[in-house]
Design a protein around this motif. Structure first.
Motif, mmCIF file in Angstrom:
data_model
loop_
_atom_site.group_PDB
_atom_site.id
_atom_site.type_symbol
_atom_site.label_atom_id
_atom_site.label_comp_id
_atom_site.label_asym_id
_atom_site.label_seq_id
_atom_site.Cartn_x
_atom_site.Cartn_y
_atom_site.Cartn_z
ATOM 1 N N ARG A 125 29.155 1.010 -22.561
ATOM 2 C CA ARG A 125 28.522 1.394 -23.829
ATOM 3 C C ARG A 125 29.560 2.059 -24.711
ATOM 4 O O ARG A 125 30.339 2.899 -24.256
ATOM 5 N N GLY A 126 29.563 1.694 -26.002
ATOM 6 C CA GLY A 126 30.476 2.322 -26.944
ATOM 7 C C GLY A 126 31.910 1.849 -26.742
ATOM 8 O O GLY A 126 32.153 0.743 -26.247
ATOM 9 N N PRO A 127 32.888 2.685 -27.085
ATOM 10 C CA PRO A 127 34.298 2.303 -26.943
ATOM 11 C C PRO A 127 34.745 2.379 -25.486
ATOM 12 O O PRO A 127 35.585 3.199 -25.101
ATOM 13 N N ALA A 128 34.173 1.522 -24.646
ATOM 14 C CA ALA A 128 34.484 1.502 -23.218
ATOM 15 C C ALA A 128 34.797 0.079 -22.789
ATOM 16 O O ALA A 128 34.167 -0.877 -23.251
ATOM 17 N N THR A 129 35.773 -0.060 -21.888
ATOM 18 C CA THR A 129 36.199 -1.375 -21.405
ATOM 19 C C THR A 129 36.296 -1.336 -19.887
ATOM 20 O O THR A 129 36.897 -0.415 -19.325
ATOM 21 N N ALA A 130 35.694 -2.320 -19.226
ATOM 22 C CA ALA A 130 35.760 -2.431 -17.771
ATOM 23 C C ALA A 130 36.658 -3.607 -17.403
ATOM 24 O O ALA A 130 36.439 -4.733 -17.858
ATOM 25 N N ILE A 131 37.662 -3.348 -16.589
ATOM 26 C CA ILE A 131 38.582 -4.382 -16.113
ATOM 27 C C ILE A 131 38.493 -4.427 -14.590
ATOM 28 O O ILE A 131 38.825 -3.445 -13.915
ATOM 29 N N ASP A 132 38.007 -5.553 -14.071
ATOM 30 C CA ASP A 132 37.889 -5.719 -12.617
ATOM 31 C C ASP A 132 37.088 -4.583 -11.994
ATOM 32 O O ASP A 132 37.507 -3.959 -11.024
ATOM 33 N N CYS A 133 35.918 -4.299 -12.562
ATOM 34 C CA CYS A 133 35.061 -3.211 -12.067
ATOM 35 C C CYS A 133 33.759 -3.785 -11.506
ATOM 36 O O CYS A 133 33.201 -4.726 -12.073
ATOM 37 N N ASP A 134 33.273 -3.194 -10.428
ATOM 38 C CA ASP A 134 32.029 -3.631 -9.804
ATOM 39 C C ASP A 134 31.047 -2.472 -9.722
ATOM 40 O O ASP A 134 31.417 -1.340 -9.342
ATOM 41 N N ASP A 135 29.783 -2.737 -10.080
ATOM 42 C CA ASP A 135 28.683 -1.783 -9.896
ATOM 43 C C ASP A 135 29.034 -0.400 -10.421
ATOM 44 O O ASP A 135 28.834 0.619 -9.756
ATOM 45 N N SER A 136 29.543 -0.366 -11.638
ATOM 46 C CA SER A 136 29.976 0.893 -12.242
ATOM 47 C C SER A 136 29.380 1.038 -13.640
ATOM 48 O O SER A 136 28.849 0.079 -14.216
ATOM 49 N N LEU A 137 29.489 2.251 -14.171
ATOM 50 C CA LEU A 137 29.012 2.550 -15.521
ATOM 51 C C LEU A 137 30.116 3.240 -16.293
ATOM 52 O O LEU A 137 30.677 4.246 -15.834
ATOM 53 N N LEU A 138 30.449 2.698 -17.464
ATOM 54 C CA LEU A 138 31.430 3.300 -18.365
ATOM 55 C C LEU A 138 30.719 3.542 -19.693
ATOM 56 O O LEU A 138 30.291 2.596 -20.352
ATOM 57 N N TRP A 139 30.615 4.804 -20.097
ATOM 58 C CA TRP A 139 29.807 5.181 -21.251
ATOM 59 C C TRP A 139 30.622 6.129 -22.119
ATOM 60 O O TRP A 139 31.043 7.185 -21.658
ATOM 61 N N ALA A 140 30.848 5.755 -23.365
ATOM 62 C CA ALA A 140 31.622 6.602 -24.280
ATOM 63 C C ALA A 140 30.972 6.572 -25.652
ATOM 64 O O ALA A 140 30.367 5.572 -26.042
#
Length: 467
Positions: A287-302
């Motif tokens: 969510r927002g200015p967040a980037t997931a690279i090769d991530c599993d079952d995670s949450l990135l929120w900014a």
């Protein structure tokens, strides 16, 4: 019901600005979504129960979606859901004892509003017949963070058009128990949403929680009108037992029925619930200015402007970045985030309860930079907003208007300040600012002095009647 604090969603949700007033999809807030979901020809204007510090947030957010409340009650302090529901029921019953009340927490996400309204209409005949109806959510996983409702039988295919009998309430289970209950098909999540008549719930309180009747009625009888709010009397309210509606009434009553609801629901009670409802590629949500690279079952929120949150090779991680606080946690411990708040309280960190953006009846402000003898703030004043007439003993202020027009009073002088203009307020000088226009007013405030705390303020006049 709009008075909770939602500490398990720290740092997004805090005591000063809890999750119900936040927008999880980038649009309207959970509170606004709840009100909209329950608006239309079938529903009367909403009665809102909230806390002192949220009363203007409630009215601002209602105004933003064009819905006027029937009444907004201000609780002197939180006493859990039973006293709040009783106060609302007494208020409605005074006008119509047969009126139907739908009790809805304002921090739940229900994507299909039409399906939920249909479920309410399906449950209505049972409630009109005198039952207390609770809504049960068809579980899609062995969740350990919710309480459950055990039905007296497995619902059949026809149960979607009406209520079914309740056997018992079940507390939050461990993982193995949750898996076993899910396999039976006889258990639903307890959503904490209820439908009943004013007469029925008052009779239930009289039978099962009579000790609440006198203090809540006294708080209602001694309530004061304040700027359109109904402020419950503090002294009798403080004597109410702090107890939930489940413990006070629902687990004791013998007139309960369940309305199964299979169309999607979450209370967004922790970050794992947020990830579950928003997960996309490989079980990861951003969510927002967040980037997931090769991530599993995670949450990135900014959420912060100019911020970038990057996750690389993460597994089962929750990372939430706010301007003044960052949470990084194993997602299996999402329900323990309140320990973070307790730790921050112990070290007296402002971030424990105070949001980075301070909301006021006239708008909001946020600190951009701070040093030993200075602070820089961004201030937003709603159209028609008016700060109190005030002075400061320990600081001077310099205001620079960057958007809109300000009407400024300094001492005996009153003048208009336009974009790219500024005004200086000497230490100790009486001053006021307001937005006379139809567009928002934004300004930068530079404070200088030996003490810059928010308690260095003397109010001489305030249209919002803040004490």
């Amino acid at each position: 019901m709009a008075g909770g604090s939602g500490t398990r969603l720290w740092p997004l949700s805090r005591k000063s600005f809890p999750k119900q007033f936040s927008a999880f999809d980038g649009g309207t807030t959970l509170f606004q979504d709840t009100v909209r979901r329950l608006a239309g020809p079938e529903f009367a204007p909403p009665v809102v129960m909230t806390a002192e510090e949220f009363r203007f947030i409630v009215t601002d957010q209602l105004a933003a979606i064009g819905i006027a409340p029937a009444r907004v009650f201000v609780e002197p302090e939180g006493r859990d859901t039973a006293p709040a529901i009783l106060a609302a029921a007494l208020s409605v019953a005074a006008r119509d004892p047969e009126a139907m009340l739908l009790i809805a927490p304002s921090d739940h996400a229900i994507p299909d509003g039409a399906a939920f309204r249909a479920a309410v209409m399906s449950a209505l005949p049972t409630a009109q017949a005198g039952a207390l109806v609770t809504f049960g959510i068809t579980p899609d996983r062995p969740e350990t963070g919710y309480g459950y409702l055990e039905l007296d039988r497995v619902p059949g295919h026809m149960d979607g058009v009406g209520t079914v009998p309740l056997k018992r309430f079940v507390e939050k289970p461990d993982r193995a128990t949750a898996e076993a209950m899910l396999a039976t098909g006889q258990y639903l999540w307890n959503a904490g949403i209820f439908l009943f008549s004013a007469r029925a719930i008052l009779a239930a309180f009289a039978a099962h929680a009579p000790g609440l009747m006198r203090p809540v009625q006294a708080a209602m009888d001694q309530a004061e009108a304040d700027l359109g709010f109904c402020r419950l009397a503090a002294a009798p309210w403080a004597t109410c037992d702090k107890i939930s509606i489940d413990y006070a009434i629902m687990e004791k009553a013998d007139t309960l029925a369940v309305m199964p609801y299979p169309a999607g629901w979450t209370d967004l009670g922790d970050w794992e619930a947020v990830r579950w409802t928003t997960a996309a590629d490989r079980g990861t949500s951003t969510r927002g200015p967040a980037t997931a690279i090769d991530c599993d079952d995670s949450l990135l929120w900014a959420v912060a402007e100019g911020q970038e949150l990057i996750g690389l090779g993460l597994r089962d991680v929750i990372a939430v970045a706010m301007p003044d606080g960052v949470l990084v946690a194993d997602r299996s411990r999402a329900q323990e985030v309140r320990k973070v708040v307790e730790s921050l309280k112990a070290k007296k960190a402002r971030q424990a309860e105070q949001f980075s953006r301070d909301h006021r009846p006239w708008g909001w402000f946020e600190s951009l930079a701070m040093g030993p003898r200075f602070q820089v703030k961004r201030i937003h004043v709603h159209p028609g907003g008016k700060l109190s007439l005030q002075s400061h003993a320990h600081r001077a202020e310099h205001w620079i208007v960057v958007e809109g027009t300000a009407k400024v009073t300094v001492g005996e002088t009153e003048k208009m300040v336009f974009e790219n203009q500024s005004v200086f307020i000497p230490m100790g000088e009486v001053h006021r600012m307001e937005n006379p226009g139809k567009l928002p007013l934004t300004l930068i405030e530079v404070q200088t002095g030996g003490y810059l705390g928010e308690d260095d303020i003397v109010r001489y006049d305030d249209i919002y009647a803040r004490k």
